[in-house]
Write an enzyme that holds these catalytic residues in place. Structure first.
Site, mmCIF file in Angstrom:
data_model
loop_
_atom_site.group_PDB
_atom_site.id
_atom_site.type_symbol
_atom_site.label_atom_id
_atom_site.label_comp_id
_atom_site.label_asym_id
_atom_site.label_seq_id
_atom_site.Cartn_x
_atom_site.Cartn_y
_atom_site.Cartn_z
ATOM 1 N N GLU A 24 3.169 -0.510 4.071
ATOM 2 C CA GLU A 24 2.968 0.871 3.610
ATOM 3 C C GLU A 24 4.320 1.390 3.126
ATOM 4 O O GLU A 24 5.276 1.501 3.903
ATOM 5 C CB GLU A 24 2.435 1.741 4.750
ATOM 6 C CG GLU A 24 1.097 1.291 5.303
ATOM 7 C CD GLU A 24 -0.066 1.683 4.409
ATOM 8 O OE1 GLU A 24 0.122 2.581 3.554
ATOM 9 O OE2 GLU A 24 -1.162 1.111 4.572
ATOM 10 N N HIS A 84 0.844 -1.198 0.000
ATOM 11 C CA HIS A 84 0.000 0.000 0.000
ATOM 12 C C HIS A 84 0.882 1.251 0.000
ATOM 13 O O HIS A 84 2.105 1.171 -0.133
ATOM 14 C CB HIS A 84 -0.922 -0.007 1.226
ATOM 15 C CG HIS A 84 -1.989 -1.060 1.174
ATOM 16 N ND1 HIS A 84 -3.322 -0.772 1.017
ATOM 17 C CD2 HIS A 84 -1.908 -2.418 1.254
ATOM 18 C CE1 HIS A 84 -4.019 -1.896 1.000
ATOM 19 N NE2 HIS A 84 -3.186 -2.910 1.144
#
Length: 657
Positions: free
Chosen positions: A482, A390
């Site tokens: 992330e 992500h």
């Protein structure tokens, strides 16, 4: 009148017809046999075939065109003239030269000389993926068995000159061989081309396959690396990477495309680390789970270059547009909420939070086709470890993502495998160039002294996430990575980001070889499917695959394992996993068939009998619209060009015709 007219027509026809020559009649002068003009060699006059390694051709050609004009008017020649543009330069001029060898074949001694079948097969193997990438069938006039002949039949190689030039170019190249990656953004079509080209380049260890289609009909394409592509191998762990779940978080998508190219190239170059990884692991890479959202986000970023638009508004929209799929569904909130079920059933003495069935009520909601496809994928392959890439922060989060108290947005909510998840998260964060540093900018959030990892629910709580679903419905441990503050970084940042993440991507794949693995068999040596492996003190079981093999990620230390299966005796073993192990320990079990009356209270797990119920209402029986009872097939984007330009409908170019 009609009989007379008929008689006149018959007589006229008979008078017009030349007399039939019987054997010997021509020599007696009674009749003559008309002579047709004998085909002869002529200059190659087709503009797109001027660079063939010969100068003379002949008509009729191999497909039956009787003249240069007829060839130029055909869809076959039109395809050769535009193939470079259709494929963005890929497989050019290979396909064009091969096509010219059929449409303008070599002429020698007023006879056609056919091209070699081996040349055709070589081009098809290398370039078939490029046509598949634009939903185009392999052209009929390049049928290797029909229009080409074997070496023994005196064929010629139409690519001989091209190969010779390439060999000279490679001979003049100095330096050590290395992997070359083009660090640019890829459209959906370009991504498909790269993946298929990579799989073709490494066909012995790689393949591509689709797990389904997006809401707008785009393939969710996976590239696999294994020594036996397409097949699960006994005791070989299954690993997956998923990127671009949120369409506007694109760095992970690009890194996975580069990773696929890197694995293929480095394997062929003899990189021992990559060869060991692929030889011992089955790797699945899904670069884009949300290709529809990516297109929207990409268009949004293109608008940001317009100086007349409000740049602050565009920047804000860049954080939002394309996040969801084309149905406006956030895919990472669309999975079954099994976490709430796990929390509510903790009071049961024997209840374990694994392989929780999908409640029927889930199917009453709006389920995205992308979610459905990934759920089926997770159920069909015994994945051991996974990561979803992500953007928007710089850290690794791990389950649970949903808080154990529904009204607490930031509450530490560990799984029974908390220590293992922390070790896995540390594996990626520590191998990253700067993710683990406490001095690293965290995009405005405060994660002091966490070293780049955090429990998901403690960061922020949400239900219906993919990581929780993996852990609670299958054997797979999944983390969320992330990759940085910028969701759609500038193109010149792609190479630096690759350098920051390459080691982490490789190290995390290698982490699948931790803990234990083995086979559960009966007394006759047959693998037992669906047997459970439990670890004392950890209320989370894994189950065996089709042939009885299993993998259990575990921290170093002493563990007591129990193998059970319905109708078999239990077997317990005590194992010690040292800290310096570089591969999973082997622990096999042999279970004896028994006839026991189970303690209902001990074995009762609410809902376990419904685990196999998947899509019970056939919500996704078909993804395509139907008209008059038949599936309506959308024509690809290039179809109108051929029909408008050539005046014909070359249905042989359609893959599904």
């Amino acid at each position: 009148m009609r009989p007379a007219l008929l008689c006149f027509c018959v007589l006229s026809a008979c008078a017009a017809a030349p007399p039939r020559c019987e054997p010997g009649d021509e020599a007696l002068g009674r009749c003559s046999i008309p002579t047709e003009e004998k085909p002869t060699c002529i200059d190659v006059a087709l503009g797109y075939c001027q660079d063939m390694p010969y100068s003379h051709t002949i008509f009729p050609n191999i497909v039956g065109h009787r003249s240069r004009q007829e060839t130029e008017m055909g869809a076959e020649y039109l395809l050769l003239s535009v193939v470079h543009g259709l494929l963005n330069g890929e497989c050019s001029p290979d396909i064009r030269l091969l096509g010219c060898s059929v449409l303008a074949p070599q002429c020698r001694g007023d006879r056609i000389r056919r091209p070699c079948r081996s040349s055709c097969e070589e081009v098809r193997k290398a370039c078939g993926h490029a046509l598949e990438g634009i939903d185009m069938a392999w052209p009929f006039f390049l049928d290797c068995d029909r229009f080409f002949v074997s070496d023994q039949e005196g064929c010629y190689d139409p690519l001989a000159d091209l190969k010779a030039r390439q060999e000279v170019a490679f001979a003049n190249f100095s330096g050590e061989p290395s992997t070359i990656i083009q660090f640019i953004y890829h459209t959906n079509a370009q991504m498909v081309n790269v993946l298929k080209r990579t799989a073709a380049k490494c066909s012995d260890i790689s393949r591509t396959y689709s797990i389904g289609r997006s809401a707008e009909g785009k393939d969710l394409l996976v590239i696999e690396f294994s020594t036996n592509p397409g097949h699960h191998e006994l005791l070989k762990p299954e690993f997956k990477y998923v990127g671009n779940m949120h369409g506007n978080e694109v760095l992970g998508r690009q890194l996975l495309i580069y990773l696929a190219e890197y694995l293929c190239s480095e394997y062929l170059l003899g990189n021992e680390r990559i060869q060991t990884l692929i030889n011992t692991t089955r790797i699945h890479i899904l670069p884009s789970m949300n290709p529809d959202g990516y297109e929207l986000a990409s268009a949004e970023m293109a608008d940001r270059s317009d100086p007349e638009l409000d740049q602050d508004a565009q920047y804000f929209n860049g954080w939002l547009n394309g996040r969801r799929n084309s149905q406006n569904i956030d895919l990472n909130r669309n999975f079954p909420d099994l976490t709430s079920i796990a929390y509510s059933r903790r009071r049961y003495r024997q209840f374990r939070i694994d392989h929780i069935p999908i409640p029927d009520s889930f199917w009453f909601n709006k389920v995205a086709p992308e979610t459905y496809a990934v759920m089926k994928w997770i159920r069909s392959i015994p994945f051991v470890l996974s990561a979803s890439l992500h953007g928007g922060e710089l850290l690794v989060s791990y389950p649970f993502d949903f808080s154990k108290h529904p009204h607490e947005d930031k509450m530490f909510s560990p799984t029974p495998d908390e220590q293992m998840f922390k070790l896995l998260a540390r594996t990626y964060a520590d191998a990253h160039a700067n993710m683990a540093s406490n001095s690293t900018d965290r995009c405005g959030a405060s994660f002091a002294h966490r070293g780049g990892i955090i429990n998901g629910a403690e960061w922020y709580s949400f239900a219906g996430g993919m990581a929780d679903f993996n852990y609670l419905h299958s054997n797979c441990f999944e983390l969320t990575v992330e990759l940085g503050c910028e969701k759609f970084p500038p193109e010149d940042e792609l190479y630096p980001e690759w350098l920051r993440n390459k080691e982490a991507l490789l190290s995390f794949m290698e982490a699948v070889h931790q803990g234990i693995k083995g086979v559960v068999k009966d007394e006759f040596g047959n693998g037992i499917k669906g047997a459970t492996i439990s670890v004392r003190g950890i209320r989370h079981e894994v189950t065996t695959a089709e042939d009885g093999d299993y993998w259990r990620l575990l921290n170093p230390g002493v563990h007591v394992l129990t193998a059970t299966a319905s109708g078999y005796s239990k077997v317990m073993k005590r194992v010690n996993l040292p800290h310096n192990m570089d591969k999973a320990g082997r622990v096999d079990f042999v279970l004896k068939k028994v006839s026991l009356e189970p303690d209902v209270d001990d074995l009762y797990i609410p809902g376990v009998e419904t685990y196999e119920r998947f899509d019970p209402y056939n919500q996704f029986e078909s993804y395509r619209d139907r008209e008059n009872g038949e599936e309506r097939q959308e024509k690809p984007w290039w179809w109108s060009y051929f029909t408008q330009t050539s005046g014909s409908s070359p249905t042989w170019l359609l893959r599904n015709f």
